[in-house]
Design a protein around this motif. Structure first.
Motif, PDB file in Angstrom:
ATOM      1  N   ARG A   1      85.593  20.206  47.769  1.00 27.71           N
ATOM      2  CA  ARG A   1      85.874  21.497  48.384  1.00 27.71           C
ATOM      3  C   ARG A   1      84.882  22.559  47.912  1.00 27.71           C
ATOM      4  O   ARG A   1      84.489  23.450  48.681  1.00 27.71           O
ATOM      5  CB  ARG A   1      87.304  21.921  48.048  1.00 27.71           C
ATOM      6  CG  ARG A   1      87.753  23.230  48.693  1.00 27.71           C
ATOM      7  CD  ARG A   1      89.127  23.621  48.203  1.00 27.71           C
ATOM      8  NE  ARG A   1      89.140  23.768  46.749  1.00 27.71           N
ATOM      9  CZ  ARG A   1      90.239  23.931  46.016  1.00 27.71           C
ATOM     10  NH1 ARG A   1      91.418  23.928  46.600  1.00 27.71           N
ATOM     11  NH2 ARG A   1      90.173  24.062  44.709  1.00 27.71           N
ATOM     12  N   SER A   2      84.481  22.476  46.635  1.00 24.70           N
ATOM     13  CA  SER A   2      83.556  23.475  46.093  1.00 24.70           C
ATOM     14  C   SER A   2      82.181  23.403  46.763  1.00 24.70           C
ATOM     15  O   SER A   2      81.467  24.407  46.835  1.00 24.70           O
ATOM     16  CB  SER A   2      83.397  23.288  44.573  1.00 24.70           C
ATOM     17  OG  SER A   2      82.657  22.118  44.266  1.00 24.70           O
TER      18      SER A   2
ATOM     19  N   PHE B   1      81.648  22.529  49.996  1.00 24.82           N
ATOM     20  CA  PHE B   1      81.772  23.025  51.372  1.00 24.82           C
ATOM     21  C   PHE B   1      82.735  24.213  51.412  1.00 24.82           C
ATOM     22  O   PHE B   1      83.648  24.261  52.232  1.00 24.82           O
ATOM     23  CB  PHE B   1      82.257  21.908  52.286  1.00 24.82           C
ATOM     24  CG  PHE B   1      81.364  20.699  52.289  1.00 24.82           C
ATOM     25  CD1 PHE B   1      80.246  20.655  53.104  1.00 24.82           C
ATOM     26  CD2 PHE B   1      81.637  19.616  51.473  1.00 24.82           C
ATOM     27  CE1 PHE B   1      79.412  19.537  53.112  1.00 24.82           C
ATOM     28  CE2 PHE B   1      80.817  18.488  51.469  1.00 24.82           C
ATOM     29  CZ  PHE B   1      79.695  18.462  52.291  1.00 24.82           C
ATOM     30  N   SER B   2      82.529  25.143  50.522  1.00 25.64           N
ATOM     31  CA  SER B   2      83.433  26.280  50.363  1.00 25.64           C
ATOM     32  C   SER B   2      83.637  27.042  51.678  1.00 25.64           C
ATOM     33  O   SER B   2      82.696  27.285  52.435  1.00 25.64           O
ATOM     34  CB  SER B   2      82.868  27.238  49.312  1.00 25.64           C
ATOM     35  OG  SER B   2      83.725  28.333  49.124  1.00 25.64           O
ATOM     36  N   GLY B   3      84.912  27.362  51.936  1.00 24.88           N
ATOM     37  CA  GLY B   3      85.238  28.145  53.121  1.00 24.88           C
ATOM     38  C   GLY B   3      85.442  27.339  54.380  1.00 24.88           C
ATOM     39  O   GLY B   3      85.702  27.903  55.449  1.00 24.88           O
ATOM     40  N   LYS B   4      85.355  26.009  54.271  1.00 29.35           N
ATOM     41  CA  LYS B   4      85.506  25.161  55.461  1.00 29.35           C
ATOM     42  C   LYS B   4      86.763  24.296  55.400  1.00 29.35           C
ATOM     43  O   LYS B   4      86.843  23.261  56.073  1.00 29.35           O
ATOM     44  CB  LYS B   4      84.259  24.286  55.644  1.00 29.35           C
ATOM     45  CG  LYS B   4      83.007  25.077  56.009  1.00 29.35           C
ATOM     46  CD  LYS B   4      81.818  24.154  56.222  1.00 29.35           C
ATOM     47  CE  LYS B   4      80.629  24.888  56.847  1.00 29.35           C
ATOM     48  NZ  LYS B   4      80.134  25.991  56.019  1.00 29.35           N
ATOM     49  N   GLU B   5      87.748  24.704  54.611  1.00 26.21           N
ATOM     50  CA  GLU B   5      88.963  23.904  54.440  1.00 26.21           C
ATOM     51  C   GLU B   5      89.702  23.689  55.762  1.00 26.21           C
ATOM     52  O   GLU B   5      90.371  22.676  55.955  1.00 26.21           O
ATOM     53  CB  GLU B   5      89.919  24.583  53.437  1.00 26.21           C
ATOM     54  CG  GLU B   5      89.433  24.575  52.002  1.00 26.21           C
ATOM     55  CD  GLU B   5      88.391  25.650  51.741  1.00 26.21           C
ATOM     56  OE1 GLU B   5      88.314  26.614  52.536  1.00 26.21           O
ATOM     57  OE2 GLU B   5      87.631  25.529  50.754  1.00 26.21           O
ATOM     58  N   GLU B   6      89.593  24.654  56.686  1.00 23.47           N
ATOM     59  CA  GLU B   6      90.301  24.534  57.963  1.00 23.47           C
ATOM     60  C   GLU B   6      89.517  23.730  58.994  1.00 23.47           C
ATOM     61  O   GLU B   6      90.011  23.514  60.099  1.00 23.47           O
ATOM     62  CB  GLU B   6      90.598  25.929  58.523  1.00 23.47           C
ATOM     63  CG  GLU B   6      91.541  26.755  57.646  1.00 23.47           C
ATOM     64  CD  GLU B   6      91.819  28.121  58.244  1.00 23.47           C
ATOM     65  OE1 GLU B   6      91.334  28.405  59.351  1.00 23.47           O
ATOM     66  OE2 GLU B   6      92.533  28.905  57.594  1.00 23.47           O
ATOM     67  N   ALA B   7      88.320  23.281  58.614  1.00 25.73           N
ATOM     68  CA  ALA B   7      87.479  22.568  59.574  1.00 25.73           C
ATOM     69  C   ALA B   7      87.115  21.152  59.120  1.00 25.73           C
ATOM     70  O   ALA B   7      86.770  20.309  59.945  1.00 25.73           O
ATOM     71  CB  ALA B   7      86.191  23.356  59.825  1.00 25.73           C
TER      72      ALA B   7
ATOM     73  N   THR C   1      88.079  17.559  57.055  1.00 26.37           N
ATOM     74  CA  THR C   1      89.094  16.694  56.467  1.00 26.37           C
ATOM     75  C   THR C   1      88.451  15.978  55.287  1.00 26.37           C
ATOM     76  O   THR C   1      87.363  15.413  55.413  1.00 26.37           O
ATOM     77  CB  THR C   1      89.614  15.670  57.489  1.00 26.37           C
ATOM     78  OG1 THR C   1      90.148  16.371  58.633  1.00 26.37           O
ATOM     79  CG2 THR C   1      90.708  14.810  56.886  1.00 26.37           C
ATOM     80  N   TYR C   2      89.125  15.988  54.147  1.00 26.51           N
ATOM     81  CA  TYR C   2      88.582  15.382  52.931  1.00 26.51           C
ATOM     82  C   TYR C   2      89.344  14.118  52.576  1.00 26.51           C
ATOM     83  O   TYR C   2      90.554  14.159  52.343  1.00 26.51           O
ATOM     84  CB  TYR C   2      88.675  16.358  51.762  1.00 26.51           C
ATOM     85  CG  TYR C   2      87.788  17.580  51.903  1.00 26.51           C
ATOM     86  CD1 TYR C   2      86.458  17.558  51.500  1.00 26.51           C
ATOM     87  CD2 TYR C   2      88.294  18.761  52.437  1.00 26.51           C
ATOM     88  CE1 TYR C   2      85.650  18.681  51.627  1.00 26.51           C
ATOM     89  CE2 TYR C   2      87.488  19.887  52.572  1.00 26.51           C
ATOM     90  CZ  TYR C   2      86.172  19.835  52.161  1.00 26.51           C
ATOM     91  OH  TYR C   2      85.376  20.945  52.293  1.00 26.51           O
ATOM     92  N   VAL C   3      88.618  13.007  52.525  1.00 30.45           N
ATOM     93  CA  VAL C   3      89.163  11.755  52.005  1.00 30.45           C
ATOM     94  C   VAL C   3      88.608  11.625  50.594  1.00 30.45           C
ATOM     95  O   VAL C   3      87.440  11.292  50.405  1.00 30.45           O
ATOM     96  CB  VAL C   3      88.756  10.560  52.890  1.00 30.45           C
ATOM     97  CG1 VAL C   3      89.163   9.249  52.238  1.00 30.45           C
ATOM     98  CG2 VAL C   3      89.394  10.693  54.274  1.00 30.45           C
ATOM     99  N   ALA C   4      89.428  11.942  49.599  1.00 31.38           N
ATOM    100  CA  ALA C   4      88.976  12.005  48.212  1.00 31.38           C
ATOM    101  C   ALA C   4      89.420  10.775  47.422  1.00 31.38           C
ATOM    102  O   ALA C   4      90.266  10.004  47.872  1.00 31.38           O
ATOM    103  CB  ALA C   4      89.525  13.274  47.549  1.00 31.38           C
ATOM    104  N   GLU C   5      88.825  10.617  46.243  1.00 33.74           N
ATOM    105  CA  GLU C   5      89.196   9.547  45.307  1.00 33.74           C
ATOM    106  C   GLU C   5      89.186   8.176  45.989  1.00 33.74           C
ATOM    107  O   GLU C   5      90.100   7.376  45.851  1.00 33.74           O
ATOM    108  CB  GLU C   5      90.583   9.829  44.714  1.00 33.74           C
ATOM    109  CG  GLU C   5      90.741  11.211  44.092  1.00 33.74           C
ATOM    110  CD  GLU C   5      90.082  11.366  42.725  1.00 33.74           C
ATOM    111  OE1 GLU C   5      89.304  10.471  42.340  1.00 33.74           O
ATOM    112  OE2 GLU C   5      90.338  12.381  42.061  1.00 33.74           O
TER     113      GLU C   5
END
Length: 267
Positions: free
Chosen positions: A51-52, A54-60, A62-66
């Motif tokens: 997230r850090s 791509f800051s500011g793009k949380e609404e755009a 999708t993050y598949v983490a870990e």
């Protein structure tokens, strides 16, 4: 027609110095959003770290983490897979006492945990992959969190093979070990991988697999690239991934991902 794009981070989207062409990406990203294309960042990294970038793009985005253990959208968990605590304790005991591995990251939802006596060199190394890091006296005593991954750094390639084979034998059916490059071994649940997480997203979105464009460089990208015929292994990738991918992308140091996406946008 491509309707979703999934990119790995290290060795794929980011250059070797952990940067990317931000101006070029912003231009392409705006085009993707205008065309209503889904953009997925799929990585072995911690969500807070992704997230850090791509800051500011949380609404755009999708993050598949870990490595597929946790999926986030708009700062909320939409899918997750956790280890049972007893299994985590057994795993840590075996890693520390049987294999004498000390460079360990215990990945939780709230934070990533490391031994308080970890070297400064190791801490600087993991800062590229984890944003929220907490030092603790004993990893086995960490509570009040859900654990999704155990990451190891093992610099000896022969020991990497020994540890992977040993752990997968000892914890057969309970743990899977995957390499993610940079001397890193990730221990995850057998049913967890980027491919499963992204397949779930495609189903939820009503998209077909051949509407996905995917990029990766390491063995933790195998299942993701196997999902689609529009699969690209980076110029510098594992031999196993090269066999799975349909195509090859230019080097990550040449912004290969952005180059390929641009060609699709022009079609």
């Amino acid at each position: 027609m491509i309707k979703a794009i999934a990119v790995d981070k290290d060795g794929t989207f980011l250059r070797s110095d952990h940067t990317f062409d931000e101006a070029h990406f912003e231009k392409i990203f705006n085009e993707l959003m205008a065309k209503n294309l889904k953009f997925i960042v799929a990585s072995g990294n911690q969500y807070a770290q992704l997230r850090s970038i791509f800051s500011g793009k949380e609404e755009a985005i999708t993050y598949v983490a870990e490595n597929g253990a946790v999926t986030y959208f708009n700062d909320e968990i939409i899918a997750s897979h956790y280890f049972e605590r007893e299994l985590i304790l057994d795993l840590l005991h075996t890693i520390i006492h049987d294999y004498k591995v000390n460079d360990i990251v215990l990945s939780g939802i709230k934070s990533a945990y490391i031994n308080q006596d970890s070297s400064e060199e190791f801490i600087e190394f993991i800062k590229h992959y984890y944003y929220d890091i907490e030092k603790v006296a004993d990893l086995k005593q960490v509570g009040n969190d859900y654990f999704v991954k155990v990451a190891l750094r093992i610099k000896d390639e022969f020991k990497v093979k020994e540890v992977i084979a040993g752990l997968e034998e000892t914890f057969a059916g309970e743990v899977r070990a995957v390499t993610s490059g940079n001397d890193s071994v990730d221990l995850i649940l057998p049913e967890v991988n980027k491919g499963v997480a992204i397949q779930t997203l495609l189903t939820q979105w009503g998209l077909k697999n051949n509407e996905l464009l995917a990029f990766g460089d390491a063995n933790n990208d195998l299942e993701m690239l196997a999902l689609t015929e529009h699969s690209y292994a980076m110029e510098h990738c594992s031999s196993e991934l090269a066999k799975v991918a349909k195509y090859r992308a230019p080097s990550n140091d040449e912004s290969g991902v952005l180059q390929v996406i641009e060609t699709y946008l022009k079609r």
